[in-house]
Write a protein that holds these residues in place. Structure first.
Motif, mmCIF file in Angstrom:
data_model
loop_
_atom_site.group_PDB
_atom_site.id
_atom_site.type_symbol
_atom_site.label_atom_id
_atom_site.label_comp_id
_atom_site.label_asym_id
_atom_site.label_seq_id
_atom_site.Cartn_x
_atom_site.Cartn_y
_atom_site.Cartn_z
ATOM 1 N N LEU A 81 -2.282 -5.003 0.147
ATOM 2 C CA LEU A 81 -1.041 -4.325 0.500
ATOM 3 C C LEU A 81 0.110 -4.978 -0.249
ATOM 4 O O LEU A 81 0.248 -6.206 -0.251
ATOM 5 N N ASP A 82 0.950 -4.179 -0.890
ATOM 6 C CA ASP A 82 2.109 -4.696 -1.602
ATOM 7 C C ASP A 82 3.279 -4.905 -0.641
ATOM 8 O O ASP A 82 3.620 -4.003 0.131
ATOM 9 N N LEU A 83 3.898 -6.081 -0.704
ATOM 10 C CA LEU A 83 5.115 -6.341 0.052
ATOM 11 C C LEU A 83 6.273 -6.059 -0.890
ATOM 12 O O LEU A 83 6.608 -6.866 -1.754
ATOM 13 N N VAL A 84 6.852 -4.883 -0.741
ATOM 14 C CA VAL A 84 7.764 -4.326 -1.735
ATOM 15 C C VAL A 84 9.188 -4.872 -1.582
ATOM 16 O O VAL A 84 9.771 -4.828 -0.506
ATOM 17 N N VAL A 123 0.737 0.723 -0.411
ATOM 18 C CA VAL A 123 -0.044 0.816 -1.642
ATOM 19 C C VAL A 123 -0.035 2.283 -2.044
ATOM 20 O O VAL A 123 0.001 3.171 -1.188
ATOM 21 N N TYR A 124 -0.043 2.556 -3.343
ATOM 22 C CA TYR A 124 0.051 3.954 -3.790
ATOM 23 C C TYR A 124 -0.658 4.181 -5.114
ATOM 24 O O TYR A 124 -0.631 3.321 -6.008
ATOM 25 N N ILE A 283 -1.066 3.881 1.609
ATOM 26 C CA ILE A 283 -0.555 3.523 2.932
ATOM 27 C C ILE A 283 0.933 3.248 2.793
ATOM 28 O O ILE A 283 1.377 2.691 1.782
ATOM 29 N N LYS A 284 1.717 3.635 3.800
ATOM 30 C CA LYS A 284 3.137 3.291 3.788
ATOM 31 C C LYS A 284 3.525 2.663 5.122
ATOM 32 O O LYS A 284 3.057 3.079 6.179
ATOM 33 N N ILE A 285 4.387 1.649 5.043
ATOM 34 C CA ILE A 285 4.822 0.893 6.209
ATOM 35 C C ILE A 285 6.311 0.610 6.088
ATOM 36 O O ILE A 285 6.775 0.103 5.060
ATOM 37 N N GLY A 286 7.071 0.972 7.108
ATOM 38 C CA GLY A 286 8.497 0.657 7.131
ATOM 39 C C GLY A 286 9.356 1.505 6.227
ATOM 40 O O GLY A 286 10.505 1.143 5.942
#
Length: 330
Positions: A81-84, A123-124, A283-286
């Motif tokens: 998971l990327d912490l963008v 992640v995309y 996946i998308k978060i926040g």
């Protein structure tokens, strides 16, 4: 109330209903029995019956080796998971339950600037993320985890110059559809405007090119997610039966569907009804657009132990997972 939890826009299939009752009974029986097996190594916070279906699991205590801007997937999909934008600084010391360590902080950074600096995670891939193939053609999905509101929500729309223009939603956590641009979803927990009022919802789309359905909580979202308080939320999506449900701290949340009829197209043959046979876009978060090309629906929030399962889990399992964590089994 007329549109309470468990409502559906079509009658439940008898066979599915029977299987659901049996599954719940089996889960309860297994818990009562002293010989219940422990979770596999690395899954101490996961209730045993859920571990085989835990495709993606992020507790934010496990950076990818050599890359602290990514979080290791402790589910079977092995999807980092990327912490963008915030990178390693997004991991903060805050425990949602006994045995937890760090949490993920997301936030809007410059509300008055049309840029791409909001803290979010995900992640995309425009062609679909192959490691998330467990969600390809599934009959059900579950999104669950711990959530904590840490600031204002909803937030100023940074993509327009209007100082009074706010986003109509707050992104929590979800799985993107197979044809997603980074926003469209297959299964999502979020806060969204429903008939002029922000509500906690489960939003699902069975077919990539089809319509979505929303199950909205009846209660005020700020009572369900009080600022500064950790809350365990779960959303289940039964694509075959055409139903969704919301849970808070292990218990079902009363709510209603926002679309009448059969938006998922589950009536009639063929059976069973499945999600599109495509790998999710991610996946998308926040917030939306985990590829960081656009800002949308930022959440001033913290997240802990986010779980993405490739089936719709039973009400008993949601309750048992919550209890498993709060009693310190993790």
């Amino acid at each position: 109330m007329a549109m309470s939890r468990g409502n559906r826009w079509r009658a439940r299939k008898p066979a599915i209903r029977t299987l659901g009752v049996l599954a719940t009974a089996l889960v309860c029986t297994s818990i009562a029995a002293p010989g219940v097996q422990a979770s596999p190594p690395g899954h101490g916070a996961v209730f045993p019956t859920l571990a085989p279906n835990l495709a993606a699991y992020y507790d934010f205590d496990h950076p990818v080796a050599g890359n602290a801007t990514q979080e290791r997937d402790r589910g079977f999909s092995d999807t980092p998971l990327d912490l963008v934008n915030g990178g390693a600084d997004m991991r903060v010391r805050d425990s949602a339950f006994p045995g937890s360590g760090r949490a993920l902080q997301t936030q809007q950074v410059n509300p008055e600037v049309d840029g791409n600096d909001d803290w979010k995670a995900g992640v995309y891939s425009a062609d679909g993320v192959p490691t998330l193939s467990a969600f390809n053609g599934v009959t059900g999905t579950t999104v669950m985890g711990w959530f904590k509101v840490t600031g204002t929500n909803p937030n100023l729309n940074s993509t327009t110059p209007d100082p009074d223009d706010y986003y109509n939603a707050v992104g929590l956590a979800g799985i993107l559809s197979g044809n997603s641009d980074g926003h469209g979803v297959r299964a999502l927990l979020e806060l969204i405007n429903v008939d002029g009022e922000l509500r906690l919802v489960a939003l699902g789309r069975r077919a990539d090119s089809g319509s979505s359905q929303t199950f909205a909580a009846s209660e005020d979202w700020q009572k369900l997610l009080p600022k500064g308080e950790w809350v365990h939320l779960a959303a289940t999506f039964d694509f075959d039966n055409g139903t969704m449900a919301l849970y808070r701290n292990g218990k079902p949340v009363d709510g209603f569907y926002t679309v009448s009829g059969d938006p998922w197209g589950v009536e009639g043959e063929p059976e069973p009804d499945r999600a599109s046979a495509t790998d999710p876009g991610g996946i998308k978060i926040g917030g939306s657009f985990p590829q960081n090309t656009l800002e949308r629906n930022p959440c001033n929030c913290r997240f802990d132990s986010l779980m993405f399962l490739d089936r719709s889990v039973s009400p008993a399992e949601v309750w048992l997972q919550y209890q498993w964590m709060v009693r310190g089994r993790g």
